[in-house]
Design an enzyme around this catalytic site. Structure first.
Site, mmCIF file in Angstrom:
data_model
loop_
_atom_site.group_PDB
_atom_site.id
_atom_site.type_symbol
_atom_site.label_atom_id
_atom_site.label_comp_id
_atom_site.label_asym_id
_atom_site.label_seq_id
_atom_site.Cartn_x
_atom_site.Cartn_y
_atom_site.Cartn_z
ATOM 1 N N LYS A 174 70.894 33.930 8.996
ATOM 2 C CA LYS A 174 70.304 32.703 8.539
ATOM 3 C C LYS A 174 70.773 30.654 8.615
ATOM 4 C CE LYS A 174 66.309 34.001 9.219
ATOM 5 N NZ LYS A 174 65.230 33.551 10.793
ATOM 6 N N SER A 233 72.303 42.163 10.332
ATOM 7 C CA SER A 233 71.775 40.940 9.630
ATOM 8 C C SER A 233 71.374 40.118 8.515
ATOM 9 C CB SER A 233 69.975 40.948 10.398
ATOM 10 O OG SER A 233 69.298 41.193 9.668
#
Length: 412
Positions: A52, A306
């Site tokens: 992110k 992720s």
């Protein structure tokens, strides 16, 4: 090379002044299991343990390039986006106001505060994320600040595309197959925009939050009626409009839904075998390998892990769900006769690999019988066939409630 790839590469180059490229590691354990050459793109190893910060960096970089006097950035997030924004506010020396739900675990709040330091202010608002988002946007408009969306932003998508740029550089070519987790769609949209529509993909969503599949079927983003929040990094009720523009033509057969309990099995496997800590969303890509095993055999496959922001207070829940999915743990209500020796008789039926994990006397349902909630763990799922056959032969009355969502919710 098209313009998007050019700008994504430029963004990737700029990131190197802030953090190193994440490793692309071949995983021997998974490669042997699936008969393929499997590599993990370790986004769980960024400074904030998720990808992110890539989108946050690129969006903030571009805003400041256009408006150097911009001093305040705002976001709403209960997890990785908040931490990425906080990290970049500290890096760029700007103020960040981060809205988080009141129910956000203290671990996530504290990590966000650590990454942002004096540059960020955290505001805990609302029991549910929609309330938090509304409060953040209202405050942002009044303050004249810049709102940083987690995925529905072109600059964020471009920043997440740096994952694909690094894979190309590290592998030396595009993989034969790439497996991507999907939540709001920013990562998948960015990677697909670099690698192109002809690249073989698998897009993996949590079964309780399959917003991409719903959008592709409807031809536009739609709001899911119900979302299971367990995979909190990817449980999104509506895929982003901008990501969907880049994903709307994907083949529905390439969109996979991962059961939440199965994801728990994958998380434990990676932790116990490989020592890799993954959050539920971070395990999505690996979890889907079994679904595509025949398609990837003998091929070079990249799975994007992720994120690794996992609160270990959740580990008992993960273990519980994994055991139940694997068939190694079951709960049932037993009608136990109220007579001497009845409990001893039941215990004698248990096999050498059966362990009582829970025993709770619920109530005396009649003069001669009582109801007992029992949880049994065993080493092999097949042991339950033997156990239930023995209970039947002994004329015990029981009901398996393991898969009964209502009873399990209130009793387990």
């Amino acid at each position: 090379m098209d313009s998007f790839t050019d700008t994504a590469r430029a963004a990737t180059d700029e990131m190197r002044a802030v953090f190193d490229a994440t490793p692309l590691q071949r995983n021997a354990h998974l490669s042997e299991r699936f008969g393929a050459d499997i590599w993990l793109k370790r986004e769980d190893l960024t400074p904030v343990r998720s990808y992110k910060l890539r989108g946050a960096f690129n969006a903030m970089r571009k805003v400041l390039a256009d408006d150097p006097e911009r001093a305040v950035f705002v976001c709403a997030s209960a997890g990785n986006h908040a931490q990425g924004v906080a990290y970049m506010c500290s890096h760029f020396g700007v103020r960040g106001v981060i809205f988080m739900p009141v129910t956000t675990p203290a671990q996530k709040v504290n990590k966000t505060r650590i990454f942002g330091g004096d540059a960020v202010e955290i505001r805990l608002v609302g029991d549910y994320f929609d309330d938090t988002l509304g409060a953040a946007q209202t405050w942002c408009a009044k303050a004249g600040a810049h709102f940083l969306a987690p995925f529905d932003d072109g600059d964020v998508i471009e920043g997440q595309a740096s994952v694909a740029i690094e894979i190309l550089d590290q592998l030396g070519r595009a993989p034969d197959h790439i497996v991507l987790p999907v939540g709001g769609g920013g990562l998948a949209a960015g990677v697909r925009s670099v690698l192109g529509p002809d690249q073989p993909y698998s897009f993996v969503e949590p079964m309780g939050g399959a917003s991409l599949a719903a959008a592709v079927e409807a031809g536009a983003p739609v709001v899911l009626n119900k979302v299971d929040s367990f995979v909190d990094g990817a449980a999104v009720a509506r895929i982003g409009a901008l990501p969907f523009e880049r994903l709307k033509d994907v083949d529905p057969r390439d969109i996979l839904a991962a059961p939440e309990d199965r994801i728990c099995v994958t998380m434990l496997d990676m932790l116990n075998v490989e020592g890799i800590v993954l959050e539920p969303a971070g395990a999505l890509a690996i979890d889907a390998l079994g679904d595509i095993a025949e398609d990837i055999r003998g091929k070079t496959v990249v799975c994007v892990t992720s994120g690794g922001n996992f609160d270990f207070e959740r580990l008992p829940e993960v273990k519980e769900r994994a055991l139940r999915y694997s068939g190694q743990k079951k709960y049932f209500i037993l009608r136990l006769p109220q007579r001497p020796g009845a409990l001893k008789e039941f215990l004698g039926i248990l096999g050498p690999q059966d362990d009582i994990a829970r025993f709770e006397y619920l109530k005396k349902s009649a003069r001669n019988f009582g109801s007992v909630l029992i949880g049994i763990e065993t080493q092999e799922a097949a042991n339950f066939d033997r156990l239930f056959a023995a209970l039947d032969a002994a004329h015990f009355t029981y009901q398996d409630i393991t898969e009964d969502e209502i009873l399990a919710q209130f009793l387990i």
